[in-house]
Enzyme design. Structure first.
Site, PDB file in Angstrom:
ATOM      1  N   MET A 107       4.168  -1.736   4.473  1.00 21.53           N
ATOM      2  CA  MET A 107       5.271  -0.798   4.302  1.00 21.53           C
ATOM      3  C   MET A 107       5.705  -0.659   2.837  1.00 21.53           C
ATOM      4  SD  MET A 107       9.012  -1.047   6.174  1.00 21.53           S
ATOM      5  CE  MET A 107       8.211  -1.520   7.701  1.00 21.53           C
ATOM      6  N   GLU A 140       8.883   1.335   0.238  1.00 19.43           N
ATOM      7  CA  GLU A 140      10.280   1.763   0.324  1.00 19.43           C
ATOM      8  C   GLU A 140      10.380   3.174   0.903  1.00 19.43           C
ATOM      9  OE1 GLU A 140      12.454   1.331  -3.272  1.00 19.43           O
ATOM     10  OE2 GLU A 140      12.284  -0.868  -3.302  1.00 19.43           O
ATOM     11  N   ALA A 141       9.419   4.040   0.589  1.00 20.66           N
ATOM     12  CA  ALA A 141       9.422   5.406   1.132  1.00 20.66           C
ATOM     13  C   ALA A 141       9.239   5.386   2.646  1.00 20.66           C
ATOM     14  CB  ALA A 141       8.330   6.230   0.469  1.00 20.66           C
ATOM     15  N   ARG A 148      -0.449   0.610  -2.402  1.00 20.04           N
ATOM     16  CA  ARG A 148      -0.013   0.047  -1.125  1.00 20.04           C
ATOM     17  C   ARG A 148      -1.181  -0.471  -0.295  1.00 20.04           C
ATOM     18  NH1 ARG A 148       1.013   5.577  -1.381  1.00 20.04           N
ATOM     19  NH2 ARG A 148       0.359   6.959   0.322  1.00 20.04           N
ATOM     20  N   GLU A 168      -4.585   8.917   1.143  1.00 19.49           N
ATOM     21  CA  GLU A 168      -3.824   9.647   2.155  1.00 19.49           C
ATOM     22  C   GLU A 168      -3.813  11.152   1.861  1.00 19.49           C
ATOM     23  OE1 GLU A 168      -2.933  10.256   5.016  1.00 19.49           O
ATOM     24  OE2 GLU A 168      -1.224   8.940   5.439  1.00 19.49           O
ATOM     25  N   ARG A 208      -4.078  -0.333   8.713  1.00 19.51           N
ATOM     26  CA  ARG A 208      -3.106   0.431   7.951  1.00 19.51           C
ATOM     27  C   ARG A 208      -2.434  -0.469   6.911  1.00 19.51           C
ATOM     28  NH1 ARG A 208       2.363   3.302  10.409  1.00 19.51           N
ATOM     29  NH2 ARG A 208       2.877   4.539   8.550  1.00 19.51           N
ATOM     30  N   HIS A 209      -2.136   0.087   5.768  1.00 17.30           N
ATOM     31  CA  HIS A 209      -1.462  -0.655   4.694  1.00 17.30           C
ATOM     32  C   HIS A 209      -0.068  -1.121   5.124  1.00 17.30           C
ATOM     33  CE1 HIS A 209       1.406   2.587   3.858  1.00 17.30           C
ATOM     34  NE2 HIS A 209       0.396   3.435   4.026  1.00 17.30           N
TER      35      HIS A 209
END
Length: 213
Positions: A13, A15-16, A60, A82, A10-11
């Site tokens: 983190m 800000e969202a 990301r 995604e 998984r990428h």
């Protein structure tokens, strides 16, 4: 029979993610905290040495690839992006909780989609296309171990739909920069559209005392 190993991660983190906001097609970069967290994980875990990295085209993911695999060829794969959350993009659960269309989407089946977004069924079809393209490319190129960097929803969908043994999708979530190790053969994929889930990835580093022992 020759096996092909895939480390799917998984990428980092954004800000969202920190704010608990839905982002699917929104192309946000890693946050400063997300990049620092990945760097810290590289000190804590042994990430695999791979021949090629396939990524979602979103920033990301490509930025995660640059941090975790700085000297490895990176190949963007559009179908690894995604889920498109449509009208729910850039909104938090608290903002959406009282909306009827949001609650309908949560209750819905695989063919139910957010307004102006994408259904789980459509995402699953994309996941298959992405996996097929990656596995065929590995086989044709003779690459026995590659990484895939994508999104949490894509990972749980791929593993629940195509992975063996079968697990509850809720158990297939992973933290940022973390994921699973997969193994596939030509026969498994071409005959059954399936791969084997070997376990979690990356591995925690052993300390010097463990190495000496």
């Amino acid at each position: 029979m020759k096996g092909y190993r895939i480390s799917i991660l998984r990428h980092g983190m954004t800000e969202a993610n920190e704010k608990g906001v839905y982002i699917g097609s929104t192309d946000l970069p890693l946050s400063n905290k997300g990049a620092a967290d990945l760097a810290a994980k590289m000190d804590e875990f042994d990430y695999p040495t791979v021949h090629r990295v396939y990524t979602s085209p979103l920033k990301r993911c490509t930025e995660t690839a640059d941090i975790l695999f700085p000297y490895t060829e990176v190949v963007p794969v559009d179908d690894l992006r995604e889920l498109d959350f449509g009208d729910f993009e850039n909104k938090s659960i608290d903002e959406l909780a009282k909306r009827e269309d949001y609650n309908k989407w949560l209750r819905g089946g695989k063919d139910n989609r957010p307004p102006n977004g994408e259904s789980l069924e459509e995402m699953t079809a994309r996941c298959y296309k992405a996996l097929h393209a990656i596995i065929m490319d590995m086989m044709e190129s003779g690459l026995t171990h590659c990484a895939v960097i994508t999104h949490g929803g894509i990972i749980s969908n791929m593993l629940s739909c195509f992975g063996l043994p079968k697990y509850d999708p809720k158990t297939l979530s992973c933290d940022f920069g973390m994921g699973f190790e997969l193994m596939v053969t030509a026969q498994m994929w071409l005959n059954s559209q399936a791969f084997e889930i070997l376990g979690y990835c990356p591995y925690e580093k052993l300390d010097e005392a463990d190495d000496e022992y």
